[in-house]
Scaffold this motif. Sequence first.
Motif, short mmCIF file in Angstrom:
data_model
loop_
_atom_site.label_atom_id
_atom_site.label_comp_id
_atom_site.label_asym_id
_atom_site.label_seq_id
_atom_site.Cartn_x
_atom_site.Cartn_y
_atom_site.Cartn_z
N LEU A 1 -30.33 -19.32 57.64
CA LEU A 1 -30.39 -20.32 56.56
C LEU A 1 -30.62 -21.71 57.15
O LEU A 1 -29.84 -22.16 58.00
N ARG A 2 -31.67 -22.35 56.70
CA ARG A 2 -32.00 -23.70 57.23
C ARG A 2 -30.99 -24.73 56.71
O ARG A 2 -30.50 -24.63 55.58
N ARG A 3 -30.72 -25.73 57.58
CA ARG A 3 -29.81 -26.81 57.17
C ARG A 3 -30.46 -28.16 57.48
O ARG A 3 -29.78 -29.09 57.94
N ASP A 4 -31.78 -28.23 57.28
CA ASP A 4 -32.52 -29.46 57.62
C ASP A 4 -31.89 -30.68 56.95
O ASP A 4 -31.77 -31.74 57.57
N ALA A 5 -31.46 -30.52 55.70
CA ALA A 5 -30.94 -31.67 54.95
C ALA A 5 -29.69 -32.25 55.62
O ALA A 5 -29.33 -33.40 55.38
N PHE A 6 -29.03 -31.44 56.45
CA PHE A 6 -27.81 -31.91 57.12
C PHE A 6 -28.07 -32.24 58.58
O PHE A 6 -27.15 -32.54 59.33
N GLY A 7 -29.34 -32.12 58.99
CA GLY A 7 -29.70 -32.40 60.39
C GLY A 7 -29.11 -31.37 61.34
O GLY A 7 -28.81 -31.69 62.50
N LEU A 8 -28.92 -30.13 60.86
CA LEU A 8 -28.31 -29.10 61.71
C LEU A 8 -29.27 -27.93 61.91
O LEU A 8 -30.18 -27.72 61.10
N ASP A 9 -29.01 -27.15 62.98
CA ASP A 9 -29.81 -25.94 63.22
C ASP A 9 -29.55 -24.93 62.11
O ASP A 9 -28.50 -24.99 61.45
N PRO A 10 -30.46 -23.96 61.96
CA PRO A 10 -30.20 -22.92 60.95
C PRO A 10 -28.91 -22.16 61.28
O PRO A 10 -28.49 -22.11 62.43
N MET A 11 -28.29 -21.59 60.25
CA MET A 11 -27.08 -20.78 60.51
C MET A 11 -27.35 -19.34 60.08
O MET A 11 -28.02 -19.08 59.08
N PHE A 12 -26.78 -18.42 60.87
CA PHE A 12 -26.99 -16.99 60.60
C PHE A 12 -26.08 -16.57 59.45
O PHE A 12 -24.90 -16.93 59.41
N ALA A 13 -26.63 -15.81 58.51
CA ALA A 13 -25.80 -15.31 57.40
C ALA A 13 -26.21 -13.89 57.05
O ALA A 13 -27.40 -13.56 57.06
N PHE A 14 -25.20 -13.06 56.81
CA PHE A 14 -25.44 -11.72 56.25
C PHE A 14 -25.30 -11.84 54.75
O PHE A 14 -24.41 -12.53 54.26
N ILE A 15 -26.16 -11.15 54.03
CA ILE A 15 -26.03 -11.17 52.57
C ILE A 15 -25.95 -9.72 52.10
O ILE A 15 -26.81 -8.90 52.43
N VAL A 16 -24.88 -9.41 51.39
CA VAL A 16 -24.67 -8.03 50.95
C VAL A 16 -25.06 -7.88 49.49
O VAL A 16 -24.68 -8.68 48.64
N ASN A 17 -25.86 -6.84 49.23
CA ASN A 17 -26.27 -6.49 47.87
C ASN A 17 -25.17 -5.59 47.30
O ASN A 17 -25.14 -4.39 47.55
N PHE A 18 -24.27 -6.20 46.56
CA PHE A 18 -23.03 -5.50 46.19
C PHE A 18 -23.24 -4.25 45.36
O PHE A 18 -22.62 -3.21 45.61
N SER A 19 -24.09 -4.34 44.36
CA SER A 19 -24.24 -3.18 43.47
C SER A 19 -24.78 -1.99 44.24
O SER A 19 -24.38 -0.85 44.03
N GLN A 20 -25.70 -2.25 45.17
CA GLN A 20 -26.28 -1.18 45.98
C GLN A 20 -25.22 -0.59 46.91
O GLN A 20 -25.06 0.62 47.01
N LEU A 21 -24.45 -1.48 47.55
CA LEU A 21 -23.43 -1.02 48.49
C LEU A 21 -22.41 -0.13 47.79
O LEU A 21 -21.92 0.84 48.35
N TYR A 22 -22.11 -0.47 46.53
CA TYR A 22 -21.10 0.29 45.80
C TYR A 22 -21.73 1.39 44.93
O TYR A 22 -21.07 1.95 44.06
N ALA A 23 -23.03 1.67 45.19
CA ALA A 23 -23.73 2.78 44.54
C ALA A 23 -23.67 2.69 43.02
O ALA A 23 -23.49 3.70 42.34
N ARG A 24 -23.80 1.47 42.48
CA ARG A 24 -23.81 1.31 41.02
C ARG A 24 -25.26 1.13 40.58
O ARG A 24 -25.61 0.12 39.99
N ARG A 25 -26.10 2.11 40.91
CA ARG A 25 -27.53 1.91 40.68
C ARG A 25 -27.90 1.90 39.20
O ARG A 25 -28.92 1.37 38.81
N ASP A 26 -27.03 2.53 38.38
CA ASP A 26 -27.35 2.58 36.96
C ASP A 26 -26.95 1.29 36.24
O ASP A 26 -27.19 1.12 35.05
N GLU A 27 -26.31 0.37 36.96
CA GLU A 27 -25.88 -0.88 36.33
C GLU A 27 -26.78 -2.02 36.80
O GLU A 27 -27.43 -1.91 37.83
#
Length: 458
Positions: free
Chosen positions: A310-336
């Motif tokens: 994730l870029r942080r140009d507006a704060f004058g900082l290097d990008p930061m690493f982030a994991f993003i979890v797709n919750f519905s998929q992880l919890y197998a709620r595919r019908d929702e």
Amino acid sequence: MTNAVDCIVIGAGMAGISAAKQLGKKGLKVLLLEARDRIGGRINTIQPGPQGPPIELGAQWIHGLCPEHPMYTIIPENERRIDTQRINMFDKHGTLIPEHVVTSAWNAVDALSSRMTEHAKKTITLPPPKQSIAAFINEDLEWNSCASKTEHCTRETPCAECDVKYSLVKSIANIEAATLNELSVEEYAGDGFEGDDGVPLKGYLHVLNGLLADLKDATVLLNAQVLSVDYSGDTAVVNCTSGEFHARNIICTIPLGVLKETGGPEFIPQIPGPHQKAISNLGFGLLNKVVLEFESGFWPSNVDDFAFELRRDAFGLDPMFAFIVNFSQLYARRDEPQNTLVVYVAHDDAKWMEGLSDGDIRELILPQLTCAFRSETEPIVKSMVVTRWMADPFSRGSYSHLSTGSSLSDMDALATPISFGTEKKGTLVFAGEHTIRQHFATVHGAYLSGIRAAEQIA
Ligand SMILES: Cc1cc2nc3c(=O)[nH]c(=O)nc-3n(C[C@H](O)[C@H](O)[C@H](O)COP(=O)(O)OP(=O)(O)OC[C@H]3O[C@@H](n4cnc5c(N)ncnc54)[C@H](O)[C@@H]3O)c2cc1C
């Protein structure tokens, strides 16, 4: 309720509740004193509505699920799911990185981890200071050589493949919740359970409530912050914001972050030197989450996790690493409807983010997600929850790690029971995820530490 019990357990997180359950089996009368107005501690499951998966603001994964794992029997098979870990990775411009490049970078990180395990096992008996993971990586020839032998590929100007590898190694810091400079290679020497990672489908709080329902002869007092523990006599006197209580035995499960910052409640007399030293040596890191619920999903629905710079140009900082979890998929709620993403940010980046307002955090993340997932319309955020585990006075961070100044023996030292009273029949013992060398930083580690502490009570 009488003010005298056989054992007072401080903290009603996983360690405290498992200790209380075990003490009940031994026929002991127990009082659990909990500072917050809820049980669970670093287990904090919220259920945004009747629909949709439970959202874990604290612990989420069952690490190393296998038949020997305590959660294997506690959580029925139809209430847990193995994470398939299908991952999409994006570079700092929001461009999707081809799958084969990500796979080869993961393989390089896995191979690096194996070399660290080998090294850590060889050096485990040496006293601290230990080598940091950052130093190990710097010196590791295989890691620093370009697998595709691209000309002019260097650490400073890496080829596209090495660039992904260098980005992905930051996932170690994200998982361990501390920087690679802080983390000791000994982190890799632990002999925890070997198995896949899964999730409890009904949420960790549901698991905890199941254990709570099984407690015998135990009372849980909420809003009861322990201020002092006087164990100078035959019976310990515990002072908390709800009154004074007496017991022959004390199990203290206060998180390491709190013990490090304040020393915890006042102990009279002070706890022994080796315990104090262990508290000071061990590391306690930070992982925070940003839960974003949208009107509707705009990301690939069959992917479990996304990795971002994730870029942080507006704060004058290097990008930061982030994991993003797709919750519905992880919890197998595919019908929702798939409408929830959870962003994980760790260590110094998480500390920095705790200083931002929710609005700033949203402005930082949302445009980059919109761009990466090529959403044609501006996604509408229905709700947003941001955790700030460092600011929380009853956790002061997320979970423990081995810093370069510590070793696994610090956890053993902290877990050593302290006898008191004229005939040494009283026991004060520490439990919690930070006291168990094979399984620290986990829910199951906290659970096992609670059982062990209860067994140490006469
Ligand atoms: C963001 C995050 C993500 C995580 N992810 C995972 C994961 O995916 N998988 C995993 O296995 N683990 C994970 N963990 C770690 C896991 O949550 C912990 O290891 C575990 O829950 C710790 O349990 P515990 O009982 O040792 O401590 P806690 O749950 O912290 O319980 C200690 C209790 O003591 C109370 N307390 C503090 N001070 C006082 C006082 N003075 N008086 C009375 N009570 C007091 C606290 O309020 C708390 O309830 C995560 C943690 C965080 C924060």
